[in-house]
Design a protein around this motif. Structure first.
Motif, PDB file in Angstrom:
ATOM      1  N   ILE A  53       4.456  13.060   2.028  1.00 59.72           N
ATOM      2  CA  ILE A  53       3.251  13.331   1.231  1.00 59.72           C
ATOM      3  C   ILE A  53       3.484  14.589   0.410  1.00 59.72           C
ATOM      4  O   ILE A  53       3.949  15.612   0.918  1.00 59.72           O
ATOM      5  CB  ILE A  53       1.999  13.503   2.116  1.00 59.72           C
ATOM      6  N   ASN A  54       3.116  14.481  -0.857  1.00 58.50           N
ATOM      7  CA  ASN A  54       3.275  15.577  -1.810  1.00 58.50           C
ATOM      8  C   ASN A  54       2.065  16.513  -1.734  1.00 58.50           C
ATOM      9  O   ASN A  54       0.961  16.142  -2.126  1.00 58.50           O
ATOM     10  CB  ASN A  54       3.400  14.961  -3.220  1.00 58.50           C
ATOM     11  N   GLY A  55       2.295  17.723  -1.249  1.00 51.99           N
ATOM     12  CA  GLY A  55       1.220  18.726  -1.200  1.00 51.99           C
ATOM     13  C   GLY A  55       1.303  19.700  -2.361  1.00 51.99           C
ATOM     14  O   GLY A  55       0.776  20.809  -2.283  1.00 51.99           O
ATOM     15  N   GLY A  56       1.979  19.293  -3.435  1.00 50.31           N
ATOM     16  CA  GLY A  56       2.122  20.143  -4.613  1.00 50.31           C
ATOM     17  C   GLY A  56       3.593  20.308  -4.937  1.00 50.31           C
ATOM     18  O   GLY A  56       4.346  20.821  -4.119  1.00 50.31           O
ATOM     19  N   SER A  57       3.974  19.842  -6.127  1.00 46.05           N
ATOM     20  CA  SER A  57       5.388  19.914  -6.470  1.00 46.05           C
ATOM     21  C   SER A  57       5.541  20.514  -7.861  1.00 46.05           C
ATOM     22  O   SER A  57       4.981  19.989  -8.829  1.00 46.05           O
ATOM     23  CB  SER A  57       5.991  18.511  -6.375  1.00 46.05           C
ATOM     24  N   GLY A  58       6.272  21.637  -7.933  1.00 46.49           N
ATOM     25  CA  GLY A  58       6.514  22.288  -9.225  1.00 46.49           C
ATOM     26  C   GLY A  58       5.248  22.386 -10.039  1.00 46.49           C
ATOM     27  O   GLY A  58       4.184  22.718  -9.519  1.00 46.49           O
ATOM     28  N   LYS A  59       5.378  22.079 -11.330  1.00 50.73           N
ATOM     29  CA  LYS A  59       4.199  22.070 -12.213  1.00 50.73           C
ATOM     30  C   LYS A  59       3.719  20.645 -12.417  1.00 50.73           C
ATOM     31  O   LYS A  59       2.802  20.415 -13.187  1.00 50.73           O
ATOM     32  CB  LYS A  59       4.586  22.634 -13.597  1.00 50.73           C
ATOM     33  N   SER A 109      -4.426   8.348   7.800  1.00 48.71           N
ATOM     34  CA  SER A 109      -4.801   7.190   8.630  1.00 48.71           C
ATOM     35  C   SER A 109      -4.455   5.883   7.906  1.00 48.71           C
ATOM     36  O   SER A 109      -4.046   4.900   8.524  1.00 48.71           O
ATOM     37  CB  SER A 109      -6.291   7.236   8.996  1.00 48.71           C
ATOM     38  N   HIS A 110      -4.589   5.897   6.583  1.00 48.18           N
ATOM     39  CA  HIS A 110      -4.266   4.721   5.762  1.00 48.18           C
ATOM     40  C   HIS A 110      -2.754   4.464   5.801  1.00 48.18           C
ATOM     41  O   HIS A 110      -2.306   3.322   6.009  1.00 48.18           O
ATOM     42  CB  HIS A 110      -4.745   4.999   4.339  1.00 48.18           C
ATOM     43  N   ILE A 111      -1.965   5.526   5.643  1.00 41.43           N
ATOM     44  CA  ILE A 111      -0.500   5.362   5.643  1.00 41.43           C
ATOM     45  C   ILE A 111      -0.034   4.820   6.996  1.00 41.43           C
ATOM     46  O   ILE A 111       0.842   3.963   7.071  1.00 41.43           O
ATOM     47  CB  ILE A 111       0.187   6.707   5.302  1.00 41.43           C
ATOM     48  N   PHE A 112      -0.654   5.297   8.079  1.00 44.02           N
ATOM     49  CA  PHE A 112      -0.249   4.843   9.419  1.00 44.02           C
ATOM     50  C   PHE A 112      -1.070   3.633   9.908  1.00 44.02           C
ATOM     51  O   PHE A 112      -1.003   3.275  11.085  1.00 44.02           O
ATOM     52  CB  PHE A 112      -0.363   5.989  10.421  1.00 44.02           C
ATOM     53  N   SER A 113      -1.863   3.067   9.008  1.00 48.81           N
ATOM     54  CA  SER A 113      -2.598   1.818   9.306  1.00 48.81           C
ATOM     55  C   SER A 113      -3.558   1.913  10.490  1.00 48.81           C
ATOM     56  O   SER A 113      -3.710   0.947  11.260  1.00 48.81           O
ATOM     57  CB  SER A 113      -1.611   0.660   9.544  1.00 48.81           C
ATOM     58  N   LYS A 142       0.843  -1.202   0.000  1.00 50.69           N
ATOM     59  CA  LYS A 142       0.000   0.000   0.000  1.00 50.69           C
ATOM     60  C   LYS A 142       0.877   1.251   0.000  1.00 50.69           C
ATOM     61  O   LYS A 142       2.104   1.167   0.213  1.00 50.69           O
ATOM     62  CB  LYS A 142      -0.972  -0.003   1.174  1.00 50.69           C
ATOM     63  N   ILE A 143       0.247   2.381  -0.210  1.00 53.83           N
ATOM     64  CA  ILE A 143       0.988   3.637  -0.317  1.00 53.83           C
ATOM     65  C   ILE A 143       1.735   3.919   0.984  1.00 53.83           C
ATOM     66  O   ILE A 143       1.163   3.832   2.079  1.00 53.83           O
ATOM     67  CB  ILE A 143       0.013   4.793  -0.618  1.00 53.83           C
ATOM     68  N   TYR A 144       3.013   4.262   0.870  1.00 48.65           N
ATOM     69  CA  TYR A 144       3.812   4.714   2.011  1.00 48.65           C
ATOM     70  C   TYR A 144       4.145   6.195   1.812  1.00 48.65           C
ATOM     71  O   TYR A 144       3.791   7.036   2.627  1.00 48.65           O
ATOM     72  CB  TYR A 144       5.083   3.869   2.106  1.00 48.65           C
ATOM     73  N   ASP A 145       4.803   6.513   0.685  1.00 51.10           N
ATOM     74  CA  ASP A 145       4.995   7.906   0.292  1.00 51.10           C
ATOM     75  C   ASP A 145       3.935   8.225  -0.762  1.00 51.10           C
ATOM     76  O   ASP A 145       3.808   7.496  -1.747  1.00 51.10           O
ATOM     77  CB  ASP A 145       6.373   8.111  -0.358  1.00 51.10           C
TER      78      ASP A 145
END
Ligand code: CP
Length: 356
Positions: free
Chosen positions: A165-171, A343-347, A34-37
């Protein structure tokens, strides 16, 4: 390639790792399947989206009273998160901050490199590595293309990895915006996103939200996309190639009225002139890509009008009063979708669903 191979092979060289197709890199940013980063919209599939929406719905229901809020606030009260937002943000920052607080996570923040040791010459790479000495998660927005991915790559190579977690990166990407956008479609259409026509309007070339949202469309059936923009800001070829590869029909037009009339969702965006290098936006007339009250008579009766916000003149504030304008709900949905993702990332997502 699995995560172990990635750790010992090509990933040792960042430039080589960066050049790999996203699909091949995903194992490096996953744990326990499952998603970690959370870095790319392509990390979400239909099942994970549906799961996160259920968790978000449950969280917002159970936190309506003190007992439920206390329960949610106990789930991750042993965790700390760093919010490193060195590009302007109001709602992504605030919704992540409040999502952390709903789950009991303690937060620290840097919002300006002039207040960090980057001013003394510390590299951004050393700065983010420093965060991981103190916290259990890094949530970040950064103007440099791919730097959020590089942070996750660096963290995964340290002896104290923490999820990023990506909160917005470049374009390039804004995956959690796409997550909340699809959550808004899910709520607006009673869970039925299949068979919808979605019009994306504005600066499609440099808008990271429309790029990430386009990627997510592969998870739904019989979606049609209409890209409405001045030719200077047309959608980039890599996204059009992705849509072709996944047999998602689309067409491009500069006819705003004709395009929005066919849509179930009209997704407005602003001109992203912060990415101008030579005042490219200055000569472009966007007046015919603005949603005015007269357009309320053109769109479908059950259509929704969305916007990632902030807006300028692309939606007349008088449109806000129409029940089809869902952008204020959309930004609130972001807090719940982001809390569900964390919550999903931290199970602890299972505990939330059980509480129901
Ligand atoms: N939609 C969005 O990313 O808004 P902010 O820039 O205010 O975070």
């Amino acid at each position: 390639m699995d995560r172990t191979s990635l750790m010992t092979g090509i990933e040792k060289n960042w430039e080589k790792f960066l050049s790999m197709p996203v699909s091949e890199k995903l194992p490096f940013f996953s744990r326990d399947s499952k998603i970690y980063d959370c870095l790319f919209a392509q990390q979400f599939d239909r099942a994970s989206l549906s799961h996160i929406f259920s968790v978000a719905d449950t969280l917002r229901t159970i936190t309506k009273n003190k007992e439920g809020m206390d329960f949610a606030g106990s789930l991750l009260s042993h965790k700390r998160a760093m919010l490193y937002f060195v590009q302007p943000s109001t709602r992504t920052f605030l919704s992540f901050l409040n999502a952390c607080h709903i789950l009991g996570i303690k937060t620290g923040e840097i919002r300006d490199t002039s207040t960090s040791s980057e001013l003394k010459g510390e590299t951004p790479e050393d700065t983010v590595r420093t965060f991981s000495s103190y916290v259990d998660m890094i949530i970040m927005r950064h103007p440099t293309p791919n730097f959020v991915e590089k942070t996750a790559w660096l963290m995964n190579r340290t002896n104290r990895p923490v999820p990023v977690i990506n909160g917005g990166s470049g374009k390039d990407q804004h995956p959690t915006q796409a997550l909340l956008d699809v959550y808004t479609l899910h709520k607006s259409f009673s869970g039925e996103i299949d068979n919808k026509t979605i019009a994306m309007v504005g600066d499609l070339k440099r808008g990271r939200t429309v790029r990430s949202l386009s990627y997510l469309m592969k998870n739904y059936k019989n979606i049609k996309l209409i890209f409405i923009s001045p030719k200077e800001f047309a959608m980039e070829k890599d996204i059009l190639d992705f849509l072709k590869k996944h047999n998602i029909p689309f067409y491009e037009t500069d006819n705003f009225r004709e395009g929005i009339a066919q849509a179930d969702a009209v997704y407005m965006t602003r001109i992203q002139d912060e990415h101008d290098k030579n005042k490219e936006s200055a000569g472009v007339d966007i007046s015919s890509f603005e949603f005015k009250t007269e357009h309320l008579n053109i769109i479908k009766k059950n259509a929704v009008i969305m916007h990632p916000l902030p807006r300028r003149s692309e939606i007349d504030p008088l449109v806000d009063e129409d029940p089809r304008a869902v952008y204020w709900r959309q930004e609130r949905n972001g807090m719940w979708a982001r809390a569900a993702l964390i919550s999903h990332i931290f199970s602890v997502d299972g505990q939330i669903l059980k509480h129901k």
